[in-house]
Design a protein around this motif. Sequence first.
Motif, PDB file in Angstrom:
ATOM      1  N   LEU A 139       2.190   1.732  -3.441  1.00  0.00           N
ATOM      2  CA  LEU A 139       1.170   2.225  -4.361  1.00  0.00           C
ATOM      3  C   LEU A 139       0.837   3.680  -4.065  1.00  0.00           C
ATOM      4  O   LEU A 139       0.740   4.500  -4.972  1.00  0.00           O
ATOM      5  CB  LEU A 139      -0.100   1.375  -4.227  1.00  0.00           C
ATOM      6  N   ALA A 140       0.686   3.975  -2.770  1.00  0.00           N
ATOM      7  CA  ALA A 140       0.250   5.315  -2.396  1.00  0.00           C
ATOM      8  C   ALA A 140       1.280   6.359  -2.803  1.00  0.00           C
ATOM      9  O   ALA A 140       0.937   7.399  -3.351  1.00  0.00           O
ATOM     10  CB  ALA A 140      -0.008   5.378  -0.900  1.00  0.00           C
ATOM     11  N   SER A 150       0.995   6.947  -6.509  1.00  0.00           N
ATOM     12  CA  SER A 150      -0.277   7.231  -7.169  1.00  0.00           C
ATOM     13  C   SER A 150      -0.335   8.696  -7.573  1.00  0.00           C
ATOM     14  O   SER A 150       0.180   9.568  -6.872  1.00  0.00           O
ATOM     15  CB  SER A 150      -1.432   6.898  -6.232  1.00  0.00           C
ATOM     16  N   PRO A 151      -0.963   8.991  -8.704  1.00  0.00           N
ATOM     17  CA  PRO A 151      -1.058  10.375  -9.176  1.00  0.00           C
ATOM     18  C   PRO A 151      -1.792  11.252  -8.172  1.00  0.00           C
ATOM     19  O   PRO A 151      -1.453  12.421  -8.011  1.00  0.00           O
ATOM     20  CB  PRO A 151      -1.850  10.257 -10.484  1.00  0.00           C
ATOM     21  N   LEU A 196       0.824  -1.210   0.000  1.00  0.00           N
ATOM     22  CA  LEU A 196       0.000   0.000   0.000  1.00  0.00           C
ATOM     23  C   LEU A 196       0.858   1.260   0.000  1.00  0.00           C
ATOM     24  O   LEU A 196       0.573   2.209  -0.726  1.00  0.00           O
ATOM     25  CB  LEU A 196      -0.939   0.002   1.211  1.00  0.00           C
ATOM     26  N   VAL A 197       1.916   1.254   0.805  1.00  0.00           N
ATOM     27  CA  VAL A 197       2.788   2.432   0.840  1.00  0.00           C
ATOM     28  C   VAL A 197       3.392   2.663  -0.534  1.00  0.00           C
ATOM     29  O   VAL A 197       3.424   3.779  -1.046  1.00  0.00           O
ATOM     30  CB  VAL A 197       3.896   2.252   1.897  1.00  0.00           C
ATOM     31  N   PHE A 247      -1.736  11.192  -4.890  1.00  0.00           N
ATOM     32  CA  PHE A 247      -0.850  11.673  -3.833  1.00  0.00           C
ATOM     33  C   PHE A 247       0.171  12.671  -4.354  1.00  0.00           C
ATOM     34  O   PHE A 247       0.508  13.634  -3.685  1.00  0.00           O
ATOM     35  CB  PHE A 247      -0.147  10.493  -3.161  1.00  0.00           C
TER      36      PHE A 247
END
Lengths: 364, 403
Positions: free
Chosen positions: A327-328, A331-332, A324-325, A334
């Motif tokens: 991906l986060a 991610s656009p 998750l970290v 963030f």
Amino acid sequence: MKTIAPGRKRLVNNIITYGMVIAAFVILQVLNAGGMLSPSLQGQLVPICAYVTMAISLNLVVGISGELSLGHAGFMSVGAFSGVVANLSLQSVLPSGPVRLLVAMVIGAILAGIAGTIVGVPVLRLRGDYLAIVTLAFGEIIKNIINILYIGVDENGIHFSTQNEMALNLAEGGKAILKGPMGVTANVKLSTFTAGFILVLIALTVVLNLVNSRSGRAIMALRDNRIAAESVGIGATKFKLTAFVTSAVLAGAAGALYAMNYSSLAAKKFDFNTSILILVFVVLGGLGNIRGSIIAAALLYVLPELLRDFYDYRMLIYAIVLILVMLATNSPFFRDLKGRFQEWLRERAMAKADAKAKGGKGHE
Amino acid sequence: MKMNRALSLALAGALGLSLLAGCGGGSTSTPAPAETGSAETTPAETGSASGVIKIGGIGPLTGSAAVYGLATKQGAEVAVNEINALGGLQFELDFQDDEGDAEKAVNAYNALIGDGAQIIYGCTTTTPCVAVAAETNAARYFQLTPSASSTDVTAGRDNVFQVCFTDPNQGITAANYIKDNGLGTKVAVIYNNGDAYSTGIYNAFQAQADEIGLEIVSVTTFPDDTNTDFTVQLGEAQKAGADLVFLPIYYTPTSLILNQAKTMDYAPVFFGCDGMDGILDLEGFDTSLAEGLMLMTPFNAWGEDERTVTFVTEYQEAYGGIPNQFAADGYDCMYAIYEACQAAGITADMSAQDICEALIAQFTAADFSVDGLTGTGMTWSTSGEVSKAPVVVKVEGGVYVTQ
């Protein structure tokens, strides 16, 4: 006055990094003095410092120099075991714990630096995937050598053997320090959180100063475009080796600090998995982002311990959080949020500057 | 794109929550240390409230040694359930994962004492156990290990005791047994020189064999339990004319050795130690290959005495599978602690430090002995080593037969 000068921005950035580390140390020390820290967290302070130093030093190779190294635990291992040997063989000569810890860390750092030079000279001629595979192999070689090494000490000095404990031929009263696969089983613990904090600060100073120096710019130029950098006369081998050996030296010191926190230590600990763990800290913290490595190393070290309440699902949750970290942070959404936040900060700073300018005029 | 946003929001939310959950776990555990900090004055509040003695267990539940850690955990749980069913003194076992690693074991230990553990049970493997033993010795917690068999575990620490044989003890006993019973005249050894257990037994075996005149004709090694090819080692043993092969190793490589020896038409006597226990329960292993295999194990799951039968039934009901000696050692650990607590009159409201001193005195007392699954009349020396009779079993018809 529209943008902050790059030099100043760097200074602010570095001050934030130093400030963060110092603040964390002060807060933890105060909490510890007040008995507010759980034994679990208290016990994690020294390994956190060791892993933070490891992450900073690996970031120098992977992030700043742009070479993927998968054998960083090998240098930690060299530092750890040479540190232990120094610690136990100097016990009678240097009775003071902190002095012996310092000596052990310096010896660990020097030997890891030598190992780094030996590995670095042939390896840094390779690029990309080849370099990754060869560093991986070197890490395994270091592990396997220590796994068959027997070291003992008596009044005649230090004895080495690759056979077994008996082959050390120790005189009466001598003791075996490193016993092959059994590793070290009678270490004297010396590490303290303060020592760890000082090591982190030293690592930070060394790496940040290197990055912001002429050599650092050369290293980054080589990373970004090797051909262009070489065409303006930057010697690739010299600068890449500088980064690699500096990193190995810091890893050796971190290894010595780590080893001195446990009374037993086996070579198995410093395998491929440990190298990858440190690489995960670096990648999650951001390649080339020293502050990110520090935060990632500290948080990701504490996380599995906080998850102990989940028992069987502990490592599963840890893995999910890692994903998750990852991906986060990529991610656009963030990135957008971060960009907007920075813009807002800039606008605020500008508004302040404007107000100041106006106020100044008013005074005139 | 909208979908993406929603997804990343959800992910971010989940991340935030999980971090909060993590923090929550941290903050709830923070008050606990304050309690333990003041435990000297008001001994272990957590324990006295319910009248339960908290035992903190440490062992590998994940990683390559997980199979041994799980066995020690499950064996101990069977014993704790039995003890609690008796009424009287109650136990609570909190077993934490150490991944077979010294660093994680110390972390697990710190977490356990933060949660108010009063007695430490573990670790399963040697290197973590030595690291934890240094901590318990400094903080004065009583520690009993089911299976960390190196002498380094107990050396110089009065508060650490073992239920298993030490490695050197096994090597010496094996050499004597082979010599005394005339099992073989020319012995070959294959051992794992990357492993503390295997190397420890081999060193003692070699020294004892030299002393009593047992001829060792071939010594070969392999570096890791993940090794899959042993034809070179077996070939060397065969060429040297060995009629007995001593294998101080775990059962996974042994299963391959037995298989490869058969394809080579090499049929010496194979003799192993307690790490080989569990081979008959190994998934996908043809038990006929193990026919005639001899091993020293303190526990025979096919034993016919009442306690063993009860234990095996209970274990199978709870976890399935046949319990190995690690499980039996774990079971015995709990009973040893239980009987010592009863004899020393230990109550749940005593501090860990008081319990430690009382248990040390009780374990080393001359009249204290424990009958368990792995031996009758087990006694402990002040060095922390157990004294019990070694048992050699032979595999016949897919079960152990005690020799």
